[in-house]
Design a protein around this motif. Structure first.
Motif, PDB file in Angstrom:
ATOM      1  N   HIS A   1      50.775  41.897  35.138  1.00  0.00           N
ATOM      2  CA  HIS A   1      51.523  41.306  36.245  1.00  0.00           C
ATOM      3  C   HIS A   1      50.608  40.596  37.242  1.00  0.00           C
ATOM      4  CE1 HIS A   1      55.238  44.163  35.666  1.00  0.00           C
ATOM      5  NE2 HIS A   1      55.102  43.265  34.701  1.00  0.00           N
ATOM      6  N   LEU A   2      49.645  39.877  36.715  1.00  0.00           N
ATOM      7  CA  LEU A   2      48.720  39.141  37.578  1.00  0.00           C
ATOM      8  C   LEU A   2      49.427  37.936  38.187  1.00  0.00           C
ATOM      9  CD1 LEU A   2      45.766  38.952  38.534  1.00  0.00           C
ATOM     10  CD2 LEU A   2      45.320  37.480  36.562  1.00  0.00           C
ATOM     11  N   ARG A   3      49.286  37.774  39.478  1.00  0.00           N
ATOM     12  CA  ARG A   3      49.932  36.652  40.168  1.00  0.00           C
ATOM     13  C   ARG A   3      48.986  36.105  41.240  1.00  0.00           C
ATOM     14  NH1 ARG A   3      52.780  41.282  41.501  1.00  0.00           N
ATOM     15  NH2 ARG A   3      54.444  40.659  40.081  1.00  0.00           N
ATOM     16  N   ALA A   4      49.328  34.963  41.776  1.00  0.00           N
ATOM     17  CA  ALA A   4      48.483  34.300  42.777  1.00  0.00           C
ATOM     18  C   ALA A   4      48.410  35.161  44.046  1.00  0.00           C
ATOM     19  CB  ALA A   4      49.050  32.927  43.098  1.00  0.00           C
ATOM     20  N   PRO A   5      47.256  35.114  44.747  1.00  0.00           N
ATOM     21  CA  PRO A   5      46.010  34.382  44.428  1.00  0.00           C
ATOM     22  C   PRO A   5      45.195  35.095  43.347  1.00  0.00           C
ATOM     23  CG  PRO A   5      45.751  35.624  46.469  1.00  0.00           C
ATOM     24  CD  PRO A   5      47.160  35.831  46.040  1.00  0.00           C
TER      25      PRO A   5
ATOM     26  N   GLY B   1      42.160  34.740  41.926  1.00  0.00           N
ATOM     27  CA  GLY B   1      40.771  35.122  42.128  1.00  0.00           C
ATOM     28  C   GLY B   1      40.620  36.362  42.982  1.00  0.00           C
ATOM     29  N   PHE B   2      41.363  36.416  44.072  1.00  0.00           N
ATOM     30  CA  PHE B   2      41.266  37.555  44.992  1.00  0.00           C
ATOM     31  C   PHE B   2      41.739  38.844  44.320  1.00  0.00           C
ATOM     32  CE2 PHE B   2      43.306  40.236  48.266  1.00  0.00           C
ATOM     33  CZ  PHE B   2      42.183  40.524  49.032  1.00  0.00           C
ATOM     34  N   ILE B   3      42.877  38.775  43.628  1.00  0.00           N
ATOM     35  CA  ILE B   3      43.421  39.970  42.972  1.00  0.00           C
ATOM     36  C   ILE B   3      42.517  40.423  41.839  1.00  0.00           C
ATOM     37  CG2 ILE B   3      45.354  40.841  41.609  1.00  0.00           C
ATOM     38  CD1 ILE B   3      47.201  39.124  43.277  1.00  0.00           C
ATOM     39  N   LEU B   4      42.000  39.470  41.055  1.00  0.00           N
ATOM     40  CA  LEU B   4      41.087  39.837  39.962  1.00  0.00           C
ATOM     41  C   LEU B   4      39.817  40.504  40.492  1.00  0.00           C
ATOM     42  CD1 LEU B   4      41.212  36.951  37.331  1.00  0.00           C
ATOM     43  CD2 LEU B   4      41.711  39.370  36.959  1.00  0.00           C
ATOM     44  N   GLU B   5      39.313  40.031  41.620  1.00  0.00           N
ATOM     45  CA  GLU B   5      38.108  40.637  42.197  1.00  0.00           C
ATOM     46  C   GLU B   5      38.365  42.083  42.613  1.00  0.00           C
ATOM     47  OE1 GLU B   5      34.933  39.899  45.880  1.00  0.00           O
ATOM     48  OE2 GLU B   5      36.572  38.489  45.517  1.00  0.00           O
TER      49      GLU B   5
ATOM     50  N   ALA C   1      41.437  45.199  29.723  1.00  0.00           N
ATOM     51  CA  ALA C   1      42.101  43.896  29.791  1.00  0.00           C
ATOM     52  C   ALA C   1      43.514  44.032  30.358  1.00  0.00           C
ATOM     53  CB  ALA C   1      42.129  43.263  28.409  1.00  0.00           C
ATOM     54  N   ALA C   2      44.224  45.087  29.929  1.00  0.00           N
ATOM     55  CA  ALA C   2      45.571  45.312  30.457  1.00  0.00           C
ATOM     56  C   ALA C   2      45.524  45.642  31.943  1.00  0.00           C
ATOM     57  CB  ALA C   2      46.243  46.449  29.684  1.00  0.00           C
ATOM     58  N   PHE C   3      44.539  46.429  32.344  1.00  0.00           N
ATOM     59  CA  PHE C   3      44.391  46.792  33.757  1.00  0.00           C
ATOM     60  C   PHE C   3      44.161  45.550  34.610  1.00  0.00           C
ATOM     61  CE2 PHE C   3      42.009  48.167  37.471  1.00  0.00           C
ATOM     62  CZ  PHE C   3      42.696  49.298  37.876  1.00  0.00           C
ATOM     63  N   LEU C   4      43.351  44.616  34.108  1.00  0.00           N
ATOM     64  CA  LEU C   4      43.044  43.411  34.879  1.00  0.00           C
ATOM     65  C   LEU C   4      44.194  42.414  34.884  1.00  0.00           C
ATOM     66  CD1 LEU C   4      39.343  42.754  33.778  1.00  0.00           C
ATOM     67  CD2 LEU C   4      40.111  43.571  36.001  1.00  0.00           C
TER      68      LEU C   4
ATOM     69  N   PHE D   1      45.895  52.993  35.351  1.00  0.00           N
ATOM     70  CA  PHE D   1      46.833  51.953  34.897  1.00  0.00           C
ATOM     71  C   PHE D   1      48.269  52.471  34.934  1.00  0.00           C
ATOM     72  CE2 PHE D   1      49.261  50.008  31.412  1.00  0.00           C
ATOM     73  CZ  PHE D   1      49.197  48.672  31.796  1.00  0.00           C
ATOM     74  N   LEU D   2      48.489  53.677  34.452  1.00  0.00           N
ATOM     75  CA  LEU D   2      49.836  54.234  34.428  1.00  0.00           C
ATOM     76  C   LEU D   2      50.373  54.467  35.835  1.00  0.00           C
ATOM     77  CD1 LEU D   2      49.523  56.850  31.524  1.00  0.00           C
ATOM     78  CD2 LEU D   2      50.740  54.665  31.473  1.00  0.00           C
TER      79      LEU D   2
END
Length: 314
Positions: A24-28, A30-34, A18-21, A280-281
């Protein structure tokens, strides 16, 4: 009970995933999550397969210092990459669709492993030591052949081969990932079904046969599962030799169990945890894309030397 560690390891893997996904998630989004999900799936698959395969290999070899890579999977993979670049050129090799390249590499590695295990153990599975020594000699031969070919290559083409000589989780192709995940999951389930027989096989060939176990069949099936898991994971991200030794050693130390129903999932979870935590690190906190495989090999090599020296003192 040794089983109590398994839920904790699974929970730790879920939290790190969950932390890896989400870090610092930011737009876009969907693309970054994929992209992150593809990389995460590859990390978990490779770590789990390598850890479980090492437990199986150590059991049939009756030696906790060995890893499947000792029979030359990494050398064969590097030779295959070298020959592809020689035949097609750097540009031609890069133009091979990811799915077709994965299938070619996985089938070639599995066929070679099956030939090695089948030919050397075709009469019985009692001489695993001879099979391992033959694999070591073949590995040295293949490394020498690959090195000879690489010395005659153009520097730009050698750079393509050099990139494939080390495991990389930054260039995972999502195309073959679903097939690889399915194959690795099936192999892991088969290994878990084989766990009770492996408990008996770990007593040695004579004792196992006295207890009514078809030891030779268990050894051959185990080696086929090892070949499938290592071949698929190597074709997916490249060779990584000492990850399995780290995962298997930590699983044995943490669970303090001799039951394969515990050791196999523990080594699989720890292998996945090592890769997910390391990526992750290095990627999220340190901004490095390529250090993970090198660091895993470094600490795995130190562990191998430590185990050898400790056994020598005993």
């Amino acid at each position: 009970m040794a089983e109590r560690h398994l839920p904790l390891l699974a929970l730790a893997l879920c939290a790190l995933s969950a932390a890896f996904l989400g870090w610092h998630l930011r737009a876009p989004f969907g693309f970054i999550l994929e992209l992150r999900a593809t990389k995460l799936a590859a990390l978990i698959c490779v770590g789990a397969a390598t850890g479980a395969a090492t437990i199986l290999f150590q059991t049939v070899a009756m030696n906790r210092l060995l890893t499947p890579g000792i029979v030359g999977f990494d050398a064969l993979f590097v030779l295959l990459q070298t020959l592809l670049v020689v035949a097609l050129g750097g540009v031609g090799t890069a133009q091979i669709p990811g799915a077709w390249r994965f299938v070619l590499e996985a089938v070639f590695l599995m066929a070679a492993a099956t030939a090695l295990f089948g030919l050397l153990l075709r009469r019985d599975a009692s001489d695993v030591t001879r099979m391992i020594l033959t694999g070591v000699v073949l590995g040295v031969l293949l490394r020498g052949l690959a090195s000879m070919v690489q010395r005659m290559m153009d520097p730009s083409e050698f750079a393509v081969v050099q990139q494939a000589m080390f495991a990389s989780f930054g260039r995972v192709d999502g195309g073959p990932l679903a097939a690889a995940t399915g194959l690795l999951a099936a192999a892991l389930l088969a290994a878990l079904r084989l766990a009770p027989a492996l408990d008996v096989a770990g007593l040695g060939r004579g004792a196992a046969r006295a207890l009514g176990l078809d030891h030779d069949r268990v050894v051959l099936v185990s080696l086929m599962l090892v070949a499938a898991m290592i071949s698929v994971s190597t074709a997916l991200v490249g060779p990584i030799t000492f990850l399995g030794l780290l995962a298997a050693s930590l699983a044995r130390h943490l669970t303090d169990s001799h039951r394969h129903a515990v050791l196999i999932p523990a080594a699989a979870l720890i292998g996945a945890l090592i890769l997910v935590t390391g990526q992750f690190l290095f990627e999220r906190l340190m901004g490095s894309q390529s250090a993970l495989a090198v660091v895993v090999e470094f600490f795995g090599g130190l562990l191998f030397l430590g185990l050898v020296l400790r056994r020598g003192r005993q």
